[in-house]
Design an enzyme around this catalytic site. Structure first.
Site, PDB file in Angstrom:
ATOM      1  CG  ASP A  28     -87.444  29.535 -22.242  1.00  0.00           C
ATOM      2  OD1 ASP A  28     -88.534  28.938 -21.880  1.00  0.00           O
ATOM      3  OD2 ASP A  28     -86.744  30.047 -21.161  1.00  0.00           O
ATOM      4  CG  ASP A 123     -91.181  26.303 -21.937  1.00  0.00           C
ATOM      5  OD1 ASP A 123     -90.436  25.575 -21.753  1.00  0.00           O
ATOM      6  OD2 ASP A 123     -91.000  27.484 -21.312  1.00  0.00           O
ATOM      7  CD  GLU A 124     -85.617  25.659 -22.889  1.00  0.00           C
ATOM      8  OE1 GLU A 124     -84.218  25.944 -23.159  1.00  0.00           O
ATOM      9  OE2 GLU A 124     -86.062  25.363 -21.817  1.00  0.00           O
TER      10      GLU A 124
HETATM   11  P1  TTP Z   1     -89.078  26.901 -17.430  1.00  0.00           P
HETATM   12  O1  TTP Z   1     -88.774  27.397 -18.934  1.00  0.00           O
HETATM   13  O2  TTP Z   1     -87.685  26.467 -16.882  1.00  0.00           O
HETATM   14  O3  TTP Z   1     -89.576  28.158 -16.935  1.00  0.00           O
HETATM   15  P2  TTP Z   1     -90.967  28.894 -17.269  1.00  0.00           P
HETATM   16  O4  TTP Z   1     -91.314  28.911 -18.319  1.00  0.00           O
HETATM   17  O5  TTP Z   1     -91.800  28.612 -16.122  1.00  0.00           O
HETATM   18  O6  TTP Z   1     -90.511  30.544 -16.760  1.00  0.00           O
HETATM   19  P3  TTP Z   1     -89.329  31.399 -17.411  1.00  0.00           P
HETATM   20  O7  TTP Z   1     -90.016  32.645 -18.067  1.00  0.00           O
HETATM   21  O8  TTP Z   1     -88.232  31.901 -16.423  1.00  0.00           O
HETATM   22  O9  TTP Z   1     -88.681  30.627 -18.307  1.00  0.00           O
HETATM   23  O10 TTP Z   1     -90.024  25.749 -17.531  1.00  0.00           O
HETATM   24  C1  TTP Z   1     -91.007  25.786 -18.607  1.00  0.00           C
HETATM   25  C2  TTP Z   1     -92.255  24.939 -17.778  1.00  0.00           C
HETATM   26  O11 TTP Z   1     -91.831  23.649 -17.357  1.00  0.00           O
HETATM   27  C3  TTP Z   1     -92.612  25.692 -16.705  1.00  0.00           C
HETATM   28  O12 TTP Z   1     -93.813  26.631 -17.169  1.00  0.00           O
HETATM   29  C4  TTP Z   1     -93.414  24.602 -15.685  1.00  0.00           C
HETATM   30  C5  TTP Z   1     -92.480  23.328 -16.017  1.00  0.00           C
HETATM   31  N1  TTP Z   1     -91.572  23.050 -15.132  1.00  0.00           N
HETATM   32  C6  TTP Z   1     -91.886  22.107 -14.043  1.00  0.00           C
HETATM   33  O13 TTP Z   1     -92.771  21.763 -14.385  1.00  0.00           O
HETATM   34  N2  TTP Z   1     -90.993  21.990 -13.010  1.00  0.00           N
HETATM   35  C7  TTP Z   1     -89.837  22.698 -12.709  1.00  0.00           C
HETATM   36  O14 TTP Z   1     -89.130  22.482 -12.052  1.00  0.00           O
HETATM   37  C8  TTP Z   1     -89.582  23.744 -13.802  1.00  0.00           C
HETATM   38  C9  TTP Z   1     -88.313  24.742 -13.789  1.00  0.00           C
HETATM   39  C10 TTP Z   1     -90.420  23.924 -15.143  1.00  0.00           C
END
Ligand code: TTP
Length: 373
Positions: A28, A123-124
């Site tokens: 992630d 991203d995951e």
């Molecule tokens: P996430 O993997 O949930 O979060 P993140 O990568 O921003 O942060 P973390 O380090 O805590 O994992 O989300 C991945 C991407 O998806 C994030 O960069 C932006 C997008 N996203 C949205 O567009 N809306 C949302 O509500 C969320 C949670 C994420």
């Protein structure tokens, strides 16, 4: 004595459920969109930044960097509130095609270690490296090397979790976030899950967690000790899955079939929709919901066809679909036409209306970007 008994049941369930111990990695990226923006413009590194819509247009934060998180800024928060919490916050407009290009570069790295990849979002992803021979077949070494290579090649950090099952690998990747690696070895699963708060399990949201707490269940240990029968009698048959997870069992394979063929929304109405005119009255809301869901696919698929499904009050179902009209006709008009064709097949009141898209892959041309070396 009783505790020992349930412990043995859990252990035997686990060993029979997983004859070959799997090696799953969950990757992630850290604050993904924001990290990409910082990589593209290093001047942003020490600034509080977010990616999202502008506050004056009732925009929402998609994500923000860790500098902004110190002020309490979070994903899904309104940009106006985020600005209040952190007045120096710079809110950048999303550049989805750029994030997709980073995502596909990341995926190329994953494919060097295994073909068994299940992307969950840009991203995951889950990787099954059980059969990988690279790095002596060590999932820990593979995860470490992937993190290093993503950082070298893309200039962003990713966190990784390693475990014998998917849900634990996902929990593990969060354990040392950001820029971390956490490994749950098969022999440590039992001790790890016992301490786990039930709210960490997938599918246990605040409402379920409250219900469980009202019966004295807070941790996986509580659930293990109560036994599956007690859980089923309190919460119904769905609790088998919860019980399995509380014992560290998750038999879901890493699913590589991630191509979507279609998507749809459908609604069953409290009272039957009597005729076509009434059906027309519900279309706009359904189209809005369908468009929202399509937007979440972030341009990865194109719409090949639209379809309407009706379930009549005699429980017969019919579906009518057509390619996108070449010109002139908008989505509402086409859905109205399809709904008309479907309704005239039976001319009866309708219990359920469904609208959907048949999807095809987007061409990859738009995804190309030059990466900084
Ligand atoms: P996430 O993997 O949930 O979060 P993140 O990568 O921003 O942060 P973390 O380090 O805590 O994992 O989300 C991945 C991407 O998806 C994030 O960069 C932006 C997008 N996203 C949205 O567009 N809306 C949302 O509500 C969320 C949670 C994420």
């Amino acid at each position: 004595m009783l505790i020992q008994y349930f412990r043995e049941i859990c252990l035997s369930l686990r060993s029979s459920a997983q004859e070959t111990v799997k090696k799953i990695i969950h990757i992630d990226a850290d604050c993904f969109y924001a990290s990409v923006e910082m990589r593209e413009n290093p001047a942003l590194h020490n600034e509080a930044i977010a990616v999202g819509g502008p506050p004056e247009k009732r925009g929402v934060i998609a994500t923000c960097n860790y500098e902004a998180r110190k002020f309490g800024v979070r994903s899904a928060m309104s940009s106006a509130i985020a600005k209040k919490l952190c007045p120096s916050l710079q809110i950048l407009a999303p550049r989805i095609q750029l994030y997709k290009a980073y995502s596909s570069q990341m995926r190329d790295i994953f494919y060097e270690y295994t073909d068994l990849i299940e992307p969950l979002s840009l991203d995951e992803a889950y990787l099954d490296v059980t059969e990988s021979a690279t790095l002596y077949g060590s999932a820990t070494f593979i995860a470490r090397e992937i993190r290093e290579r993503v950082c070298e090649k893309l200039g962003i950090t990713v966190s990784a979790g390693v475990a014998p099952v998917k849900f634990l690998a996902k929990i593990a990747s969060d354990w040392r976030k950001p820029d971390g690696l956490f490994v749950i070895k098969p022999e440590d699963v039992d001790a790890f899950v016992k301490r786990l708060d039930l709210r960490s399990l997938p599918g246990v949201g605040p409402v379920t967690a409250d219900k469980l707490a009202s019966k004295g269940f807070y941790t996986c240990r509580d659930v293990q000790e109560a036994g599956v029968e007690a859980l089923i009698s309190a919460f119904g048959s769905h609790s088998q899955r919860l019980f399995n997870m509380a014992c560290g069992i998750d038999n879901r394979p890493v699913d590589t079939r991630h191509d979507r063929k279609s998507m749809s929304v459908e609604k069953t109405y409290a009272s039957d929709v009597v005729d076509l005119n009434n059906i027309y009255g519900f279309l706009e809301d359904l189209i809005a919901e369908l468009n929202d869901r399509y937007a979440k696919l972030e341009g990865e698929y194109r719409i090949k066809k639209r379809f309407v499904k009706l379930k009549f009050n005699d429980f017969t179902t019919t579906t009518v679909e057509a390619g996108l009209p070449t010109e002139g006709e908008g989505a509402l008009d086409q859905f109205r036409r399809l709904a008309g064709a479907a309704w005239y097949r039976r001319k009866r009141p309708v219990r359920l209306i469904g609208l959907g898209f048949r999807l095809g892959p987007r061409t990859s041309q738009q995804l190309e970007f030059d990466f900084k070396e």
